[in-house]
Design an enzyme around this catalytic site. Structure first.
Site, mmCIF file in Angstrom:
data_model
loop_
_atom_site.group_PDB
_atom_site.id
_atom_site.type_symbol
_atom_site.label_atom_id
_atom_site.label_comp_id
_atom_site.label_asym_id
_atom_site.label_seq_id
_atom_site.Cartn_x
_atom_site.Cartn_y
_atom_site.Cartn_z
ATOM 1 N N LYS A 52 1.382 13.473 0.792
ATOM 2 C CA LYS A 52 2.038 12.493 1.659
ATOM 3 C C LYS A 52 3.545 12.723 1.690
ATOM 4 O O LYS A 52 4.176 12.654 2.750
ATOM 5 C CB LYS A 52 1.693 11.072 1.191
ATOM 6 C CG LYS A 52 0.262 10.683 1.549
ATOM 7 C CD LYS A 52 -0.251 9.475 0.785
ATOM 8 C CE LYS A 52 -1.735 9.264 1.098
ATOM 9 N NZ LYS A 52 -2.354 8.203 0.298
ATOM 10 N N GLN A 96 -0.970 3.825 -3.695
ATOM 11 C CA GLN A 96 -2.080 4.777 -3.792
ATOM 12 C C GLN A 96 -3.246 4.143 -4.539
ATOM 13 O O GLN A 96 -3.094 3.685 -5.663
ATOM 14 C CB GLN A 96 -1.608 6.053 -4.505
ATOM 15 C CG GLN A 96 -2.662 7.135 -4.591
ATOM 16 C CD GLN A 96 -3.095 7.652 -3.226
ATOM 17 O OE1 GLN A 96 -2.275 7.901 -2.355
ATOM 18 N NE2 GLN A 96 -4.389 7.820 -3.049
ATOM 19 N N ASP A 119 -0.994 1.732 5.822
ATOM 20 C CA ASP A 119 -2.387 2.103 5.512
ATOM 21 C C ASP A 119 -3.375 1.351 6.412
ATOM 22 O O ASP A 119 -4.527 1.750 6.546
ATOM 23 C CB ASP A 119 -2.710 1.785 4.047
ATOM 24 C CG ASP A 119 -2.708 3.017 3.162
ATOM 25 O OD1 ASP A 119 -2.924 4.121 3.696
ATOM 26 O OD2 ASP A 119 -2.514 2.878 1.936
#
Length: 282
Positions: A52, A96, A119
């Site tokens: 990422k 995460q 997200d």
């Protein structure tokens, strides 16, 4: 022989488009950072976080990294999220997953402001998607829609069967296929007559989480097969939820593992980050 849907290539096309868009936004004075939080040192999570950060660097978005120890308390994590919520430079916040067992995942997801929820997991983001309002889309299902569209697969009017009902892939996948005017059936591990149902699919999206579960008996000739799974087999080789070598001769198009759906997830995360920067007023 099925056409191989090359997720690596399509993800690169999207990232190149986003790089250009981010540069244009920068010229207008619109910049922002993605804050990535990792709790603990799970090796798979560390790989995802690194990927990422690399994607941010490629596109031209600043990334802020917070690597917290595995014994970080929920309160400490919530305090960091609140600090990032208040920071105007931060346009996206990503924790995460999975987090260690002593931390409530849902509380963490809800703590991120919806306008920074790149997200697409916040209940407000999910609600907006459900009723077709503006909001961030979850990255893997949004990536699959792009894979299909950019590979010339028409969704409208097709029978789409989604095998899996997780909040991250299965459920949002069904909603996004509906949005594209597909006729959608959601199946899962408890579905009766799963083989017969899958054999009716024009587009089969497999996210059941079982290695090499779907074989030729589940496939209608000419179907498009999207394999979301990623596992290591007995020989430590990467494989998906689909028995590729059995299914590929029957399908009209299929995603490989690796190199299919995986690269699209990060490409769509970057898309959400650039969208968030574009929303800056002025």
């Amino acid at each position: 022989m099925a056409a191989i849907i090359d997720g690596k290539k399509i993800a690169q096309e999207i990232k190149d488009e986003l790089k250009e868009k981010a540069a244009c936004l920068k010229e207008k004075g619109k910049t922002g950072a993605l804050a990535v939080i990792q709790v603990g040192d799970d090796p798979a999570s560390s790989v995802y976080v690194r990927n990422k950060k690399n994607a941010c660097a490629y596109i031209g978005i600043e990334s802020l990294s917070y690597e917290l120890s595995g014994d970080t308390t929920q309160q400490e994590l919530l305090a960091l999220i609140q600090q990032l919520n208040e920071d105007e430079r931060v346009r996206g916040i990503l924790v995460q997953l999975p987090v260690p067992g002593h931390i409530d995942e849902n509380a963490i997801i809800k703590a991120i402001r919806p306008e920074k929820d790149v997200d697409g997991f916040h209940p407000e983001s999910v609600g907006a998607m459900t009723i077709g309002q503006k909001g961030f889309l979850p990255c893997t299902p949004a990536g699959i829609i792009q894979l299909l569209k950019r590979s010339g697969v028409e969704i409208e009017g097709k029978h789409c069967v989604v095998v899996g009902r997780s909040n991250i892939v299965g459920k949002p996948m069904a909603l996004l296929l509906l949005r594209e005017n597909g006729t959608v059936t959601v199946a899962h591990s408890r579905t009766r007559n799963l083989k017969e149902l899958c054999r009716q699919a024009d587009i089969l999206v497999v996210a059941i989480g079982k290695p090499r579960f779907i074989d030729a008996e589940y496939i209608k000739e000419g179907a498009v097969v999207i394999d979301v799974g990623i596992h290591r087999d007995a020989h430590n080789k990467l494989c998906g939820d689909v028995k590729f070598e059995e299914v590929e001769p029957l399908a009209s198009a299929i995603t490989p593992v690796p190199g299919g759906v995986g690269p699209m997830t990060i490409a769509m995360l970057m898309n959400n980050c650039v969208e968030s920067i574009a929303e800056i007023e002025g």
